[in-house]
Motif scaffolding. Sequence first.
Motif, PDB file in Angstrom:
ATOM      1  N   VAL A  77       3.889  11.089  -2.013  1.00 21.59           N
ATOM      2  CA  VAL A  77       2.670  10.449  -2.232  1.00 21.59           C
ATOM      3  C   VAL A  77       2.261   9.635  -3.171  1.00 21.59           C
ATOM      4  N   GLN A  78       2.811  10.406  -4.372  1.00 17.55           N
ATOM      5  CA  GLN A  78       2.561   9.597  -5.650  1.00 17.55           C
ATOM      6  C   GLN A  78       3.398   8.265  -5.693  1.00 17.55           C
ATOM      7  N   PHE A  79       4.204   7.972  -5.304  1.00 18.73           N
ATOM      8  CA  PHE A  79       4.451   6.706  -5.793  1.00 18.73           C
ATOM      9  C   PHE A  79       4.181   5.275  -5.079  1.00 18.73           C
ATOM     10  N   PRO A  80       2.870   5.664  -3.752  1.00 16.35           N
ATOM     11  CA  PRO A  80       3.118   4.592  -3.145  1.00 16.35           C
ATOM     12  C   PRO A  80       1.328   4.795  -3.882  1.00 16.35           C
ATOM     13  N   CYS A  81       1.329   5.628  -4.116  1.00 12.96           N
ATOM     14  CA  CYS A  81       0.167   5.193  -4.982  1.00 12.96           C
ATOM     15  C   CYS A  81       0.182   4.305  -6.403  1.00 12.96           C
ATOM     16  N   LYS A  82       1.349   4.509  -6.656  1.00 11.95           N
ATOM     17  CA  LYS A  82       1.850   3.673  -8.077  1.00 11.95           C
ATOM     18  C   LYS A  82       1.673   2.127  -7.858  1.00 11.95           C
TER      19      LYS A  82
END
Length: 175
Positions: free
Chosen positions: A61-66
């Motif tokens: 989830v964190q990765f695409p938010c970047k």
Amino acid sequence: MSRAYIRPIYIQELEELMSQIFDGNKVICYTSTSNAHISVIATIIKSNDLVILDQQVHFSVQFPCKNTKLQGTEVKMVRHSDYRMLEEMIRENYNKFNRIWYMADGVYSMHGDLPDTDVLKSLLCKYPKFYLYFDDAHGMSWSGKNGAGYIYDRLGVSERIVIISTLAKGFGCVG
């Protein structure tokens, strides 16, 4: 192959069968949970949104938010399950953004703890611009009617809640 070009009949059948787990609600199937997060987050998050990540939300989830930062979306992090800090961030930023997203896990894979859905329901009622995005991969199969998962069981369906799940964990399948 992109589903924009071709949609095999077995995918439609799978989605229809999977929707039965979720009381007939719409289901979209992806090849993996990570691919679902990458696609869905890129589609629903806009530059005038604020994303608040729980400190322990899964990396997928964190990765695409970047990547949403590249379009100007502001992304912040809150201490794990610190709902006072979350509400403070909502209040401080409420008039600055069109929508405020809280992204968390339905069942945290490292510690097995659960989000306080009663508090989150209250925040949804109190703040109309507040939205929830859950990775409930670890809640699928063992919780809720038909094994639909912890979050679906506790929060149900709403235009302001997105639930991503998988058969790969509890059901032991791929995808």
